[in-house]
Enzyme design. Sequence first.
Site, PDB file in Angstrom:
ATOM      1  N   ARG A   1       1.039  -0.814   0.233  1.00 25.48           N
ATOM      2  CA  ARG A   1      -0.156   0.058  -0.470  1.00 25.48           C
ATOM      3  C   ARG A   1       0.630   1.421  -0.005  1.00 25.48           C
ATOM      4  O   ARG A   1       0.272   2.299   0.173  1.00 25.48           O
ATOM      5  CB  ARG A   1      -1.182   0.367   1.335  1.00 25.48           C
ATOM      6  CG  ARG A   1      -1.984  -0.613   1.325  1.00 25.48           C
ATOM      7  CD  ARG A   1      -2.910  -1.407   0.241  1.00 25.48           C
ATOM      8  NE  ARG A   1      -3.774  -2.414   0.119  1.00 25.48           N
ATOM      9  CZ  ARG A   1      -3.004  -3.741  -0.645  1.00 25.48           C
ATOM     10  NH1 ARG A   1      -2.014  -3.848  -0.800  1.00 25.48           N
ATOM     11  NH2 ARG A   1      -3.832  -4.603  -0.539  1.00 25.48           N
TER      12      ARG A   1
ATOM     13  N   SER B   1     -11.028  -0.393   4.071  1.00 29.19           N
ATOM     14  CA  SER B   1      -9.900  -0.612   4.348  1.00 29.19           C
ATOM     15  C   SER B   1      -8.771   0.654   5.734  1.00 29.19           C
ATOM     16  O   SER B   1      -8.617   2.008   4.696  1.00 29.19           O
ATOM     17  CB  SER B   1      -8.989  -1.862   4.289  1.00 29.19           C
ATOM     18  OG  SER B   1      -9.556  -3.361   3.673  1.00 29.19           O
TER      19      SER B   1
ATOM     20  N   GLU C   1      -3.699   3.235   6.957  1.00 26.32           N
ATOM     21  CA  GLU C   1      -3.684   3.045   5.259  1.00 26.32           C
ATOM     22  C   GLU C   1      -3.921   3.876   4.432  1.00 26.32           C
ATOM     23  O   GLU C   1      -3.865   4.723   3.147  1.00 26.32           O
ATOM     24  CB  GLU C   1      -4.756   1.584   4.867  1.00 26.32           C
ATOM     25  CG  GLU C   1      -4.743   1.816   3.021  1.00 26.32           C
ATOM     26  CD  GLU C   1      -4.844   0.419   2.609  1.00 26.32           C
ATOM     27  OE1 GLU C   1      -5.871   0.069   1.327  1.00 26.32           O
ATOM     28  OE2 GLU C   1      -5.026  -0.390   3.536  1.00 26.32           O
TER      29      GLU C   1
END
Length: 334
Positions: free
Chosen positions: A159, A233, A330
């Site tokens: 990520r 998420s 994230e």
Amino acid sequence: MFSLRKYNTFGIEAAASQFVEISSVEEYVSLRHKGDYSNLPHLFLGGGSNVLLTKNQDALVVKISIPGISIVQEDADFVWVKGGAGVVWDEFVQFTVDRAWSGLENLSLIPGTVGAAPMQNIGAYGVEIKDTFESLEALNLKTLEIEVFDAKACAFGYRESFFKRAGKGQYLISSVTFKLAKKPSVKTSYGAIQEVLAAKGISQPSIREVADAVIEIRQSKLPDPKQIGNSGSFFKNPTVSASEAARLISENSGIPHYPVEGSSDVKFPAGWFIEKAGWKGFRRGDAGVHAKQALVLVNYGEAKGEEILALSEEIKKSILDTFGVVLETEVNIL
């Protein structure tokens, strides 16, 4: 002031000093040459699906709506497909799935735009952008020249990418090209894909069948941002050393974990920790944790960005105190 509520999937009410939508790099360059908005910092938004707005933005918010899907080249085995930065990611994925080009089917239904995908190195069900990424074009915001980045230059991580680290705020991604296989090579071993296919009696799935399975799984677990504000998420799945992993496994019976390719490190699902710590389904006012997926923080209507941020910090502290695990965010906090 310009409301950004409909431009972020959390549905947070925040305002920008100025707002403009562009459909080409040339429009933005023209804007810069005219000197318009030169007294304000520029904030770029794609689909607004990976941001949490915690305050009004004293900036020119540039909504990137660069369109277009095209075939760059192809041979007997592969096809190179380019998408404009403003193309909705799932529309791009379904374009490739409809043509039975393999590589992106596991990334179906991920919110956001094509231009934002490499910034995050988005991934799901055993697949990441870097697996099929060929190159991207980006405008250097200092020189106003287009530069081409290959996978190495993008420095993809979990990520992560160059554009979230050293290159943050220095480029406007305008298009992304992927190299996809014409001969199907599906990945079905990660997550619940195999279970869904088996339930349908499918043993040798097509690319479309894999994509449909992924869509079914995501729809069963994740809230639709059009119904409940969220950004998917909120936390990264933590990766720890082998020794730390051994401790977690010995102390927590049945804890799921996955090897990290090319490393002795081990990855654990953040949602498992959050659920075990009792946060799943938690709600305070209109800020909460989704009842079906603990990894997703939600806005039930009128939550403020700072309320969701405060909840995320409480969760991080709880997981650290309970399991000794550090959770990383994230979502980009603005």
